[in-house]
Design an enzyme around this catalytic site. Structure first.
Site: not given
Ligand SMILES: *Cc1c(COP(=O)(O)O)cnc(C)c1O
Length: 397
Positions: A330, A184, A76-77, A156, A204-205
């Site tokens: 984080c 999320q 996701g990042s 999140n 993100s998986a």
């Molecule tokens: C967990 C999260 C991310 C980051 O995703 P990763 O796969 O851990 O890099 C980004 N945005 C939100 C809202 C998240 O909850």
């Protein structure tokens, strides 16, 4: 990994989820037997390529997108970074103004701060006490040089679901690119990129019972953004590098599983969530539910408890085998209260006493009862040790 793990109650699904057994099973052959590089011509490679395309189709179908609009990333990042940096660059001739919110994930916020250093101007919209973006404030923030709006689908930390379809309609009408961080939300609530009018969407998986280190960015056909990784022709030359085949297969399997079980998951989690909220509000004094009561992710519970520290609560819950979070993973580790809780108007000392419990469909009512019973004792014990609470009680007479 013994007894404690088996007796554990995992309530931190917003941080990450357990990889589902059927997901691991789907992935395994792509390590051991079907390990070919998808770019090769022989059978072993084309098998892998077929599996990657199958996963891409499953994921595209889940959000109403076309296969070629799904780009795999390392999570996701990375998807958030790519969407913001590349879109800002590609559209900078039109303008240098970006709109986002104060409650985004750091993957968006810190990328925006980076872009500010590169000469872009960013408006960080306020949210109300429930964490909702004000549509009128958004409209007022739009300028002729606004090139991008990035607003998360669901938060999140506090679980609030933003009015994304409404925001998408405004962005479309104004001809502004619209990105949503749906990390999320994907696999937790139904999503359709056309109904939402989003141009880019991150997922993100590992937030939906898939493996860590694999995610995707949906990029609508026609959106001109530069490649994220230069090199080979993978991901239509926009994100080079040999595909993470097992990860992609696992992501596809996780999405297939999530789509099939979505209604039941939402139903079960909502019941447990509301039961947990109700018991906490009834039985633990001086607490406040953070986030919107109904426009809320089915599995999210977030409370602020007055007079205590979230970190102490986490340690004491851990001793009872309960995994929870005090803010976002984080932010933990630093002493600053979460930017999200401050943005919804909590005072520093109250934000510090916040607890996030995020459920999955496997949790039970018995677990919720155990958690509330333990939490009650923990909150009371910590308050008894708190000079703030002592002061408060004395003033109450
Ligand atoms: C967990 C999260 C991310 C980051 O995703 P990763 O796969 O851990 O890099 C980004 N945005 C939100 C809202 C998240 O909850």
């Amino acid at each position: 990994m013994g007894k404690e793990v088996r007796n554990m109650i995992y309530l931190d699904n917003a941080a990450t989820t357990k990889t589902a057994p059927e997901v691991v099973e789907a992935m395994l052959p792509y390590f051991t037997e079907c390990y070919g590089n998808p770019s090769t011509v022989y059978g072993l490679g084309s098998e892998a390529k077929k599996a990657v395309n199958q996963a891409r189709r499953t994921i595209a179908d889940a959000i109403g997108a076309k296969q070629e609009e799904i780009y795999f990333t390392a999570g996701g990042s990375e998807a958030d970074n790519w969407a913001l940096k590349a879109a800002a660059e590609a559209y900078s001739a039109k303008g240098k103004h970006i709109i986002t919110t104060k409650i985004e994930h750091h993957a968006v916020l810190h990328t925006c701060q980076y872009l500010e250093k590169q000469g872009f101007e960013v408006t960080y919209l306020d949210v109300d006490g429930d964490g909702l973006v004000d549509i009128e404030a958004l409209k007022a923030a739009i300028r002729p040089d606004t090139i991008l709006i990035s607003i998360m689908y669901a938060n999140n930390e506090i679980g609030t679901i933003e009015p994304i379809a409404q925001i998408g309609a405004i962005a479309k009408e104004k001809g502004i690119l619209f990105h949503t961080d749906a990390v999320q939300a994907f696999g937790q609530v139904p999503l359709n990129v056309d109904e939402l009018n989003v141009d880019m969407l991150s997922a993100s998986a590992h937030k939906l019972n898939g493996p860590k280190g694999i995610g995707m960015l949906y990029i609508r056909t026609g959106v001109k953004i530069r490649s994220f990784v230069h090199g080979g022709a993978q991901e239509r030359s926009r994100r080079a590098g040999t595909e993470n085949v097992p990860g992609i297969v696992g992501f596809g399997a996780a999405v297939k599983r999530a789509v099939a079980g979505l209604d039941e998951k939402i139903r079960k989690e909502t019941i447990l969530r509301d039961y947990l909220i109700e018991r906490i509000e009834k039985e633990i004094p001086y607490c406040r539910l953070n986030g919107h009561r109904t426009k809320r992710l089915p599995g999210n519970v977030n409370f602020a408890f007055q007079f205590i520290e979230g970190e102490s609560m986490l340690i004491m819950l851990d001793m009872k085998g309960i995994c929870a979070s005090s803010g976002s993973a984080c932010t933990s580790g630093s002493l600053d209260p979460s930017h999200v809780l401050l943005a919804i108007g909590l005072k520093h000392e109250i934000a510090h006493g916040s607890l996030r419990l995020t459920l999955n469909e496997e949790n039970t009512k018995e677990e919720m009862d155990f958690v509330v019973d333990e939490l009650k004792k923990i909150v009371q014990r910590l308050r008894e040790m708190s000079p703030l609470y002592e002061d408060f009680v004395r003033k109450q007479g």
